[in-house]
Design a protein around this motif. Structure first.
Motif, short mmCIF file in Angstrom:
data_model
loop_
_atom_site.label_atom_id
_atom_site.label_comp_id
_atom_site.label_asym_id
_atom_site.label_seq_id
_atom_site.Cartn_x
_atom_site.Cartn_y
_atom_site.Cartn_z
N ASP A 159 0.83 -1.20 0.00
CA ASP A 159 0.00 0.00 0.00
C ASP A 159 0.86 1.26 0.00
O ASP A 159 0.60 2.20 -0.75
CB ASP A 159 -0.92 -0.01 1.22
N ALA A 160 1.90 1.28 0.84
CA ALA A 160 2.77 2.45 0.91
C ALA A 160 3.53 2.66 -0.39
O ALA A 160 3.64 3.79 -0.90
CB ALA A 160 3.75 2.30 2.08
N VAL A 161 4.04 1.58 -0.96
CA VAL A 161 4.83 1.69 -2.20
C VAL A 161 3.94 2.12 -3.36
O VAL A 161 4.35 2.93 -4.21
CB VAL A 161 5.53 0.35 -2.51
N SER A 162 2.72 1.63 -3.40
CA SER A 162 1.82 1.96 -4.52
C SER A 162 1.40 3.42 -4.51
O SER A 162 0.91 3.93 -5.52
CB SER A 162 0.59 1.06 -4.48
N ARG A 163 1.60 4.11 -3.39
CA ARG A 163 1.20 5.52 -3.29
C ARG A 163 2.38 6.48 -3.18
O ARG A 163 2.18 7.68 -3.03
CB ARG A 163 0.28 5.70 -2.08
N CYS A 164 3.62 5.95 -3.26
CA CYS A 164 4.77 6.83 -3.03
C CYS A 164 5.17 7.57 -4.31
O CYS A 164 4.83 7.17 -5.42
CB CYS A 164 5.95 6.04 -2.48
N GLU A 165 5.90 8.66 -4.10
CA GLU A 165 6.44 9.45 -5.21
C GLU A 165 7.92 9.18 -5.43
O GLU A 165 8.44 9.39 -6.52
CB GLU A 165 6.22 10.93 -4.93
N GLU A 166 8.60 8.77 -4.36
CA GLU A 166 10.02 8.41 -4.43
C GLU A 166 10.19 7.05 -3.77
O GLU A 166 9.70 6.83 -2.66
CB GLU A 166 10.89 9.44 -3.70
N PHE A 167 10.90 6.15 -4.46
CA PHE A 167 11.19 4.83 -3.90
C PHE A 167 12.68 4.60 -4.02
O PHE A 167 13.25 4.62 -5.12
CB PHE A 167 10.43 3.75 -4.65
N CYS A 168 13.32 4.39 -2.88
CA CYS A 168 14.78 4.25 -2.86
C CYS A 168 15.16 2.94 -2.19
O CYS A 168 14.64 2.59 -1.12
CB CYS A 168 15.41 5.42 -2.10
N VAL A 169 16.06 2.20 -2.83
CA VAL A 169 16.57 0.94 -2.29
C VAL A 169 18.01 1.18 -1.84
O VAL A 169 18.83 1.68 -2.61
CB VAL A 169 16.52 -0.18 -3.35
N VAL A 170 18.30 0.82 -0.59
CA VAL A 170 19.62 1.09 0.00
C VAL A 170 20.23 -0.19 0.55
O VAL A 170 19.60 -0.91 1.32
CB VAL A 170 19.51 2.11 1.15
N GLY A 171 21.46 -0.48 0.15
CA GLY A 171 22.20 -1.56 0.77
C GLY A 171 21.72 -2.95 0.44
O GLY A 171 21.98 -3.90 1.18
N THR A 172 21.04 -3.10 -0.67
CA THR A 172 20.61 -4.41 -1.16
C THR A 172 20.42 -4.28 -2.66
O THR A 172 20.21 -3.18 -3.17
CB THR A 172 19.32 -4.88 -0.48
N SER A 173 20.50 -5.39 -3.36
CA SER A 173 20.43 -5.32 -4.82
C SER A 173 19.05 -4.95 -5.33
O SER A 173 18.91 -4.41 -6.43
CB SER A 173 20.84 -6.67 -5.42
N GLY A 174 18.03 -5.26 -4.55
CA GLY A 174 16.67 -5.01 -5.03
C GLY A 174 16.24 -6.00 -6.09
O GLY A 174 15.21 -5.82 -6.73
N ALA A 175 17.02 -7.07 -6.26
CA ALA A 175 16.74 -8.02 -7.34
C ALA A 175 16.08 -9.30 -6.86
O ALA A 175 15.75 -10.16 -7.66
CB ALA A 175 18.04 -8.37 -8.07
N VAL A 176 15.89 -9.44 -5.54
CA VAL A 176 15.27 -10.66 -5.03
C VAL A 176 13.89 -10.34 -4.47
O VAL A 176 13.60 -9.20 -4.10
CB VAL A 176 16.14 -11.31 -3.93
N THR A 177 13.05 -11.35 -4.41
CA THR A 177 11.70 -11.18 -3.89
C THR A 177 11.74 -10.97 -2.38
O THR A 177 12.52 -11.63 -1.70
CB THR A 177 10.87 -12.44 -4.21
N PRO A 178 10.91 -10.06 -1.81
CA PRO A 178 9.91 -9.25 -2.50
C PRO A 178 10.42 -7.91 -3.00
O PRO A 178 9.66 -7.14 -3.56
CB PRO A 178 8.85 -9.06 -1.42
N ALA A 179 11.71 -7.61 -2.78
CA ALA A 179 12.23 -6.29 -3.16
C ALA A 179 12.02 -6.00 -4.64
O ALA A 179 11.62 -4.90 -5.02
CB ALA A 179 13.71 -6.20 -2.80
#
Length: 226
Positions: A159-179
Motif C-alpha cells: 500500500d505504501a509503495v503503490s502511493r509513493c512518489e520516491e522509492f529508494c533501495v539502499v544496501g541491497t540489490s533489489g533483485a530478489v523477492t519481494p524487493a
C-alpha cells in the motif's frame, strides 16, 4: 512528499553488523538450514537460540551510522511522509530516530511464543528456553522470518509503495523477492526509483537512477535533495 525507502544488510554493515550474503557473512559459520529454518529450530533449538542471542548482542552494541541518521532527518523534514521498510532485524533505524519503520523480516528485540503467538519485547537471551510472559509456555523463538516463512506486513508495504512518489533501495540489490516486485510496483505507480548500493551485481535497468558507493556517503547526499 511520499517517500518509501527499502533498506538491506548493506546499511547496517557500515555499523559493524556482518551481512548474510557477503564473502565474510555469518552464514559461513553455520548452515542456513541449521539456524534459519523452522526445521533447524525444531532439530536444535539451543543452537538457534545461541546464534540469535549473539546476533542480538552484536546489534545492540552497534551504533546507527550516517545513513540511518540521514533517513531519520528526512522523516523529520517530512512528518508522516517517509516510510522505511527494512530487511534488517536490528533496531538501528529506530535508534537513529525513524518512527515509521516496517520490519519485513522481523526483529531481534522481539520474542514470539509458538503456543499463543504473543510477541514480547525481549532484552535478554532466549537460551535456556525461558517462559512466555503471556501463557507460561517454554516455547519462545526469535521473532524473525526464517526461510520458508512468509514475510511480515506485506499488505501494508504494498500500500505504501503503490502511493509513493520516491522509492529508494539502499544496501541491497533489489533483485530478489519481494524487493524486486516492490521496485516494479513503485515504477508502475509513477514513482521515481533509485538504487544506492555498494555494488551492482544484477540487472539495474528497472531503476531510474543508480548510485554506487558506501551507504554512509550516498544516503545523506540522496536524502538532502528532499
Amino acid at each position: 512528499m511520499r517517500i518509501v525507502v527499502l533498506t538491506g544488510a548493506g546499511i547496517s554493515a557500515e555499523s559493524g553488523i556482518r551481512t548474510f550474503r557477503a564473502a565474510d557473512g555469518l552464514w559461513e559459520d553455520h548452515r542456513i538450514e541449521d539456524v534459519a529454518t523452522p526445521e533447524g529450530f525444531a532439530a536444535d533449538p539451543a543452537l538457534v537460540h545461541a546464534f540469535y542471542d549473539e546476533r542480538r548482542r552484536v546489534a545492540r552494541a552497534a551504533e546507527p551510522n550516517a545513513a540511518h541518521l540521514a533517513l531519520a532527518a528526512l522523516e523529520a523534514r517530512h512528518p508522516g511522509g517517509v516510510v522505511v521498510v527494512t530487511q534488517n532485524i536490528d533496531a538501528l533505524h529506530e535508534r537513529a530516530g525513524s518512527s515509521r519503520v516496517v520490519h519485513i523480516h522481523g526483529e531481534l528485540d522481539l520474542a514470539r511464543c509458538e503456543v499463543c503467538d504473543e510477541r514480547t519485547r525481549w532484552a535478554g537471551d532466549l537460551a535456556g528456553e525461558p517462559s512466555c510472559p503471556a501463557c507460561g509456555a517454554r516455547a519462545l523463538r526469535p521473532d524473525v522470518v526464517w526461510f520458508g516463512e512468509p514475510v511480515y506486513r506485506l499488505d501494508e508495504i504494498v500500500d505504501a509503495v503503490s502511493r509513493c512518489e520516491e522509492f529508494c533501495v539502499v544496501g541491497t540489490s533489489g533483485a530478489v523477492t519481494p524487493a524486486a516486485s516492490l521496485v516494479t510496483l513503485a515504477a508502475e505507480a509513477g514513482a521515481r526509483t533509485t538504487l544506492l548500493n555498494l555494488d551492482a551485481h544484477e540487472d539495474t535497468s528497472s531503476f531510474d537512477e543508480v548510485v554506487l558507493g558506501r551507504a554512509t556517503e550516498t544516503v545523506p547526499a540522496w536524502a538532502a535533495r528532499f
